[in-house]
Enzyme design. Structure first.
Site, PDB file in Angstrom:
ATOM      1  N   LYS A  39       0.894  -1.167   0.000  1.00  0.00           N
ATOM      2  CA  LYS A  39       0.000   0.000   0.000  1.00  0.00           C
ATOM      3  C   LYS A  39       0.930   1.214   0.000  1.00  0.00           C
ATOM      4  O   LYS A  39       1.163   1.868   1.019  1.00  0.00           O
ATOM      5  CB  LYS A  39      -0.951  -0.034   1.204  1.00  0.00           C
ATOM      6  CG  LYS A  39      -2.156   0.883   1.022  1.00  0.00           C
ATOM      7  CD  LYS A  39      -3.231   0.583   2.040  1.00  0.00           C
ATOM      8  CE  LYS A  39      -4.245   1.706   2.157  1.00  0.00           C
ATOM      9  NZ  LYS A  39      -5.055   1.978   0.993  1.00  0.00           N
TER      10      LYS A  39
HETATM   11  N1  PMP Z   1      -7.314  -1.506  -3.368  1.00  0.00           N
HETATM   12  C1  PMP Z   1      -6.799  -0.282  -3.173  1.00  0.00           C
HETATM   13  C2  PMP Z   1      -5.982   0.338  -4.253  1.00  0.00           C
HETATM   14  C3  PMP Z   1      -7.052   0.408  -1.984  1.00  0.00           C
HETATM   15  O1  PMP Z   1      -6.549   1.637  -1.795  1.00  0.00           O
HETATM   16  C4  PMP Z   1      -7.864  -0.195  -1.004  1.00  0.00           C
HETATM   17  C5  PMP Z   1      -8.146   0.542   0.273  1.00  0.00           C
HETATM   18  N2  PMP Z   1      -7.177   0.292   1.242  1.00  0.00           N
HETATM   19  C6  PMP Z   1      -8.366  -1.471  -1.240  1.00  0.00           C
HETATM   20  C7  PMP Z   1      -8.081  -2.109  -2.438  1.00  0.00           C
HETATM   21  C8  PMP Z   1      -9.194  -2.170  -0.205  1.00  0.00           C
HETATM   22  O2  PMP Z   1      -8.366  -2.595   0.838  1.00  0.00           O
HETATM   23  P1  PMP Z   1      -8.912  -2.743   2.330  1.00  0.00           P
HETATM   24  O3  PMP Z   1     -10.149  -3.557   2.243  1.00  0.00           O
HETATM   25  O4  PMP Z   1      -7.835  -3.471   3.044  1.00  0.00           O
HETATM   26  O5  PMP Z   1      -9.173  -1.386   2.844  1.00  0.00           O
END
Ligand code: PMP
Length: 306
Positions: free
Chosen positions: A159
């Site tokens: 991330k």
């Molecule tokens: N993909 C991206 C690019 C994101 O920014 C997010 C948000 N964090 C997600 C998927 C979903 O991830 P999560 O469910 O862990 O928040």
């Protein structure tokens, strides 16, 4: 945005307005930083952080992938987030937490080994990311003209702030074209993920979501799969093509901020009933029961702040 009182920066609480960086901070120029997006819900027993340890672990792992050495353990960062929620005395809405590790001031040039690592935890009150109306009636999704950055030249499992240029371009294009959100395909033409969320569709009673081959390993996506198993809904993880989406019975996005947001329309094709479908509603209802502490089976995912 809703400013809060304090931000945790490198082990200390400082006033919100004092959390500043130098304009020559390395990350601002070369884009190597890692973030999390974690949420604390206002439950009947006070604020509770949802799947805290998994989010913090992902931050630490994202940093390892992008060669940022965060000088705090997962446990220390978990505690910092708990203390942050306590100290800010939030009273209104649910709270979004943004853990962040970046490269600070002192070194210029792409090589970053000697750049200082700064670790920050911020939190503020934040309502529905894609709007209350979106949660109820669904949003309009546009397939982006740019594909998601390929695995051969980026690290999509991190991330990483750098990955959000790709997301940002897609999101801007979607909104500029009158849509609410962008869906990015991978470089082979299969669904990767939305600009900040993962994708699910329903066809003939089956829930289908792509593997995380070219997407973040979403914690909400994982939760939805657990919910589906609990509800005896068949889940298949396989690649999805664009035209399959157009004729899906239902579709929705999942993410910490997006929660469970129904998709009403994709590229001018109405999806199913053109609003929130029945399976989406069932899963969304259970998701909110879980995050608000109304579901004993999954209460272990909540860290209550006392
Ligand atoms: N993909 C991206 C690019 C994101 O920014 C997010 C948000 N964090 C997600 C998927 C979903 O991830 P999560 O469910 O862990 O928040």
């Amino acid at each position: 945005m809703n400013a809060a009182k304090y931000i945790w920066m490198n082990g200390k609480f400082i006033n919100w307005d004092d959390a500043k960086v130098h304009v020559l901070s390395h990350t601002i120029h070369y884009g190597n930083g890692v973030i999390e997006g974690t949420k604390a819900y206002k439950t009947e027993k006070g604020y509770a952080i949802f799947r805290l340890n998994e989010h913090t672990t992902r931050l630490k792992e994202s940093a390892k992938m992008t060669l940022i050495d965060i000088p705090y353990s997962v446990e220390e960062m978990n505690q910092a987030q708990i203390d942050l929620i306590k100290k800010n005395d939030f009273v209104g809405d649910n709270v979004y937490i943004r853990p962040f590790a970046f490269l600070g001031y002192g070194v210029m040039g792409v090589y970053h080994k000697d750049a200082p690592v700064e670790t920050v935890m911020s939190a503020w009150e934040w309502g529905a990311y894609l709007g209350e109306d979106g949660l109820k009636n669904g949003i309009r999704l546009k397939i982006a003209s740019m594909t998601r950055a390929a695995n051969t030249s980026s690290m999509g499992k991190a991330k990483a702030t750098a990955n959000y240029l790709n997301s940002q371009m897609a999101k801007y294009e979607a909104i500029d074209c009158g849509y609410d959100e962008a869906l990015l395909l991978d470089d082979q033409g299969y669904v990767a993920e939305a600009s900040g969320a993962c994708f699910f569709m329903v066809k003939h009673g089956e829930l289908i979501t792509p593997p995380n081959d070219n997407s973040l390993a979403s914690i909400t996506q994982k939760m939805v799969i657990e919910i589906a198993e609990f509800l005896d809904i068949k889940v298949t993880r396989r690649r999805i093509t664009r035209e399959e989406i157009y004729v899906a019975d239902e579709a929705f996005l999942t993410g910490t901020a997006a929660e469970i947001t129904p998709v009403a329309n994709v590229d001018a094709r109405e999806i199913g009933c053109g609003s929130r479908g029945p399976m989406t509603e069932q899963i969304q209802t259970m998701y909110f029961d879980i995050v608000f502490g109304r579901c004993e089976t999954f209460e272990h995912y909540l860290t209550y702040i006392d």
